[in-house]
Motif scaffolding. Sequence first.
Motif, mmCIF file in Angstrom:
data_model
loop_
_atom_site.group_PDB
_atom_site.id
_atom_site.type_symbol
_atom_site.label_atom_id
_atom_site.label_comp_id
_atom_site.label_asym_id
_atom_site.label_seq_id
_atom_site.Cartn_x
_atom_site.Cartn_y
_atom_site.Cartn_z
ATOM 1 N N ALA A 17 -1.372 -12.277 -11.944
ATOM 2 C CA ALA A 17 -2.118 -13.286 -11.200
ATOM 3 C C ALA A 17 -2.170 -14.557 -12.023
ATOM 4 O O ALA A 17 -2.384 -14.502 -13.246
ATOM 5 N N LEU A 18 -1.945 -15.694 -11.383
ATOM 6 C CA LEU A 18 -1.937 -16.988 -12.057
ATOM 7 C C LEU A 18 -1.029 -16.971 -13.289
ATOM 8 O O LEU A 18 -1.334 -17.568 -14.309
ATOM 9 N N GLY A 19 0.080 -16.277 -13.164
ATOM 10 C CA GLY A 19 1.060 -16.246 -14.235
ATOM 11 C C GLY A 19 0.737 -15.326 -15.382
ATOM 12 O O GLY A 19 1.479 -15.285 -16.371
ATOM 13 N N ALA A 20 -0.357 -14.577 -15.297
ATOM 14 C CA ALA A 20 -0.782 -13.704 -16.402
ATOM 15 C C ALA A 20 -0.657 -12.240 -15.991
ATOM 16 O O ALA A 20 -0.916 -11.877 -14.843
ATOM 17 N N PRO A 21 -0.284 -11.361 -16.953
ATOM 18 C CA PRO A 21 -0.240 -9.928 -16.657
ATOM 19 C C PRO A 21 -1.642 -9.326 -16.729
ATOM 20 O O PRO A 21 -2.386 -9.575 -17.677
ATOM 21 N N ILE A 22 -2.001 -8.533 -15.733
ATOM 22 C CA ILE A 22 -3.329 -7.922 -15.643
ATOM 23 C C ILE A 22 -3.160 -6.426 -15.400
ATOM 24 O O ILE A 22 -2.292 -6.001 -14.620
ATOM 25 N N VAL A 23 -3.990 -5.617 -16.062
ATOM 26 C CA VAL A 23 -4.018 -4.190 -15.785
ATOM 27 C C VAL A 23 -5.410 -3.818 -15.289
ATOM 28 O O VAL A 23 -6.424 -4.287 -15.817
ATOM 29 N N LEU A 24 -5.454 -3.018 -14.234
ATOM 30 C CA LEU A 24 -6.706 -2.544 -13.655
ATOM 31 C C LEU A 24 -6.777 -1.027 -13.816
ATOM 32 O O LEU A 24 -5.766 -0.331 -13.710
ATOM 33 N N PHE A 25 -7.983 -0.525 -14.059
ATOM 34 C CA PHE A 25 -8.206 0.919 -14.054
ATOM 35 C C PHE A 25 -9.684 1.194 -13.833
ATOM 36 O O PHE A 25 -10.530 0.306 -14.010
ATOM 37 N N ARG A 26 -9.996 2.424 -13.427
ATOM 38 C CA ARG A 26 -11.393 2.813 -13.220
ATOM 39 C C ARG A 26 -11.912 3.543 -14.452
ATOM 40 O O ARG A 26 -11.269 4.459 -14.967
ATOM 41 N N ALA A 27 -13.086 3.092 -14.905
ATOM 42 C CA ALA A 27 -13.752 3.753 -16.027
ATOM 43 C C ALA A 27 -14.417 5.038 -15.535
ATOM 44 O O ALA A 27 -14.383 5.366 -14.346
ATOM 45 N N SER A 28 -15.054 5.745 -16.438
ATOM 46 C CA SER A 28 -15.636 7.048 -16.092
ATOM 47 C C SER A 28 -16.752 6.933 -15.067
ATOM 48 O O SER A 28 -17.039 7.893 -14.346
ATOM 49 N N ASP A 29 -17.412 5.769 -14.960
ATOM 50 C CA ASP A 29 -18.475 5.599 -13.973
ATOM 51 C C ASP A 29 -17.949 5.119 -12.615
ATOM 52 O O ASP A 29 -18.720 4.849 -11.698
ATOM 53 N N GLY A 30 -16.639 4.999 -12.487
ATOM 54 C CA GLY A 30 -16.037 4.593 -11.228
ATOM 55 C C GLY A 30 -15.832 3.103 -11.076
ATOM 56 O O GLY A 30 -15.185 2.663 -10.110
ATOM 57 N N SER A 31 -16.371 2.304 -11.987
ATOM 58 C CA SER A 31 -16.201 0.859 -11.889
ATOM 59 C C SER A 31 -14.814 0.453 -12.350
ATOM 60 O O SER A 31 -14.166 1.143 -13.141
ATOM 61 N N VAL A 32 -14.348 -0.675 -11.840
ATOM 62 C CA VAL A 32 -13.006 -1.154 -12.172
ATOM 63 C C VAL A 32 -13.061 -2.063 -13.389
ATOM 64 O O VAL A 32 -13.948 -2.915 -13.516
ATOM 65 N N VAL A 33 -12.097 -1.890 -14.289
ATOM 66 C CA VAL A 33 -11.946 -2.709 -15.491
ATOM 67 C C VAL A 33 -10.668 -3.527 -15.336
ATOM 68 O O VAL A 33 -9.649 -3.007 -14.869
ATOM 69 N N ALA A 34 -10.711 -4.808 -15.711
ATOM 70 C CA ALA A 34 -9.529 -5.676 -15.678
ATOM 71 C C ALA A 34 -9.290 -6.244 -17.069
ATOM 72 O O ALA A 34 -10.166 -6.914 -17.637
ATOM 73 N N LEU A 35 -8.124 -5.976 -17.626
ATOM 74 C CA LEU A 35 -7.757 -6.453 -18.954
ATOM 75 C C LEU A 35 -6.387 -7.118 -18.906
ATOM 76 O O LEU A 35 -5.616 -6.920 -17.959
ATOM 77 N N GLY A 36 -6.079 -7.880 -19.938
ATOM 78 C CA GLY A 36 -4.739 -8.408 -20.082
ATOM 79 C C GLY A 36 -3.754 -7.265 -20.287
ATOM 80 O O GLY A 36 -4.004 -6.365 -21.089
ATOM 81 N N ASP A 37 -2.649 -7.308 -19.565
ATOM 82 C CA ASP A 37 -1.703 -6.185 -19.581
ATOM 83 C C ASP A 37 -0.634 -6.378 -20.657
ATOM 84 O O ASP A 37 0.566 -6.409 -20.379
ATOM 85 N N ARG A 38 -1.097 -6.484 -21.916
ATOM 86 C CA ARG A 38 -0.153 -6.617 -23.030
ATOM 87 C C ARG A 38 -0.827 -6.122 -24.296
ATOM 88 O O ARG A 38 -1.862 -6.649 -24.716
ATOM 89 N N ASP A 39 -0.251 -5.129 -24.891
ATOM 90 C CA ASP A 39 -0.758 -4.548 -26.137
ATOM 91 C C ASP A 39 -0.854 -5.644 -27.209
ATOM 92 O O ASP A 39 0.066 -6.458 -27.362
ATOM 93 N N ALA A 40 -1.973 -5.673 -27.923
ATOM 94 C CA ALA A 40 -2.145 -6.678 -28.980
ATOM 95 C C ALA A 40 -1.190 -6.438 -30.152
ATOM 96 O O ALA A 40 -0.918 -7.358 -30.930
ATOM 97 N N HIS A 41 -0.681 -5.228 -30.282
ATOM 98 C CA HIS A 41 0.201 -4.900 -31.413
ATOM 99 C C HIS A 41 1.628 -5.391 -31.180
ATOM 100 O O HIS A 41 2.224 -6.028 -32.054
ATOM 101 N N ARG A 42 2.168 -5.105 -30.010
ATOM 102 C CA ARG A 42 3.530 -5.486 -29.671
ATOM 103 C C ARG A 42 3.596 -5.798 -28.175
ATOM 104 O O ARG A 42 2.736 -5.364 -27.405
ATOM 105 N N PRO A 43 4.610 -6.548 -27.729
ATOM 106 C CA PRO A 43 4.681 -6.967 -26.317
ATOM 107 C C PRO A 43 5.071 -5.828 -25.386
ATOM 108 O O PRO A 43 6.170 -5.766 -24.840
ATOM 109 N N TYR A 44 4.112 -4.902 -25.201
ATOM 110 C CA TYR A 44 4.344 -3.740 -24.350
ATOM 111 C C TYR A 44 3.180 -3.629 -23.369
ATOM 112 O O TYR A 44 2.012 -3.736 -23.762
ATOM 113 N N PRO A 45 3.473 -3.440 -22.069
ATOM 114 C CA PRO A 45 2.396 -3.408 -21.064
ATOM 115 C C PRO A 45 1.454 -2.229 -21.257
ATOM 116 O O PRO A 45 1.895 -1.081 -21.381
#
Length: 343
Positions: free
Chosen positions: A35-63
């Motif tokens: 979205a808006l040129g940025a990679p985003i990853v979505l997932f549900r936490a243990s309480d069912g809520s959705v988490v949105a983070l940047g979809d790129r490992d801080a260590h190396r450029p891997y989704p």
Amino acid sequence: MREPREHRSTGHPRNAWYALAASTEVGASPFGTRALGAPIVLFRASDGSVVALGDRDAHRPYPLSLGRVEGDTIVSGYSGFAYDRTGACVRVPSQAQVPYGARVPSYPVLEEGGLVWVWLGEPSLADRRPPVATPWLTDDAWETFGGQWETAADVRLLHDNFADITHVAVVDPVISPPALSGVAPALQVEITETTVHFHRDWPAAPVPEWQAKLTDIAPDAAFPQREEGAFLAPGLWADRWDVLVPDEQGGPQCFRFTHAVTPVEDGRTRHIWRVSRNFAPGAEVTDVLRPIFESYYLKVREILETMQQVIDRDGYGDDVNVAADAAALQVRKILRRLVADEG
């Protein structure tokens, strides 16, 4: 009426809520998108809520979307770095100490109307501007179906299209209400700082043949009809078409159309569309309506992608606008100002 070329804008508002997925798409497995040129990853936490983070490992450029979810963390499938819902790295498998400052971006998330809305702009502004409510998408009084895809066209072309339904009669005469084949009444437009609402009342006319068959309306019966539309936010349109059938004949038959649009990047847009109705309930009717509307929206997608190809090849021209473009021109002004205000 021509719009001066120098007034064309680039960029898209970031301080806005965008629907990155349907709620049903996001579960315990990572869901990668852009979205808006940025990679985003979505997932549900243990309480069912959705988490949105940047979809790129801080260590190396891997989704991160190619990794796995463990409880409230997402784990890179390459480095094993684990990130919590704030984006902070909380575990590194090769050492006891987590590198100082290791993290990925995190974004505010809300679910509304069966959609996952993500705020990609200044986080402190998100709470002040909640997503626009869309209660009809989950209200039992309305039957809703829809679809989604990416359109290889800039989101501004989609905004222009939603703001003027007079094209429907040309693009798809089958789906078009017969009223649209005549001269359009004057469009009444109301604007605020960030929204555009418009409406017009059409003279009595029959309903489309497919609608008459579904509701046992006489093919030649004519009823007044009303069009309403609203640009509610950079990522949301809500429109309706009401056929004002008298109560003694079953009452008004209303369609509501919801369009959640997200700029994936320049020239590409995620489009989540929903069609809601307050009449003729049941899955059998939905099975009839779905291919009719899906065919229309696919035709529109093809047209908008052709427009984008022309723009990419030849650049923007000086468009000739007509009275029916009154709402679209106001939407363009709002979008330009929002982008300018963000600096």
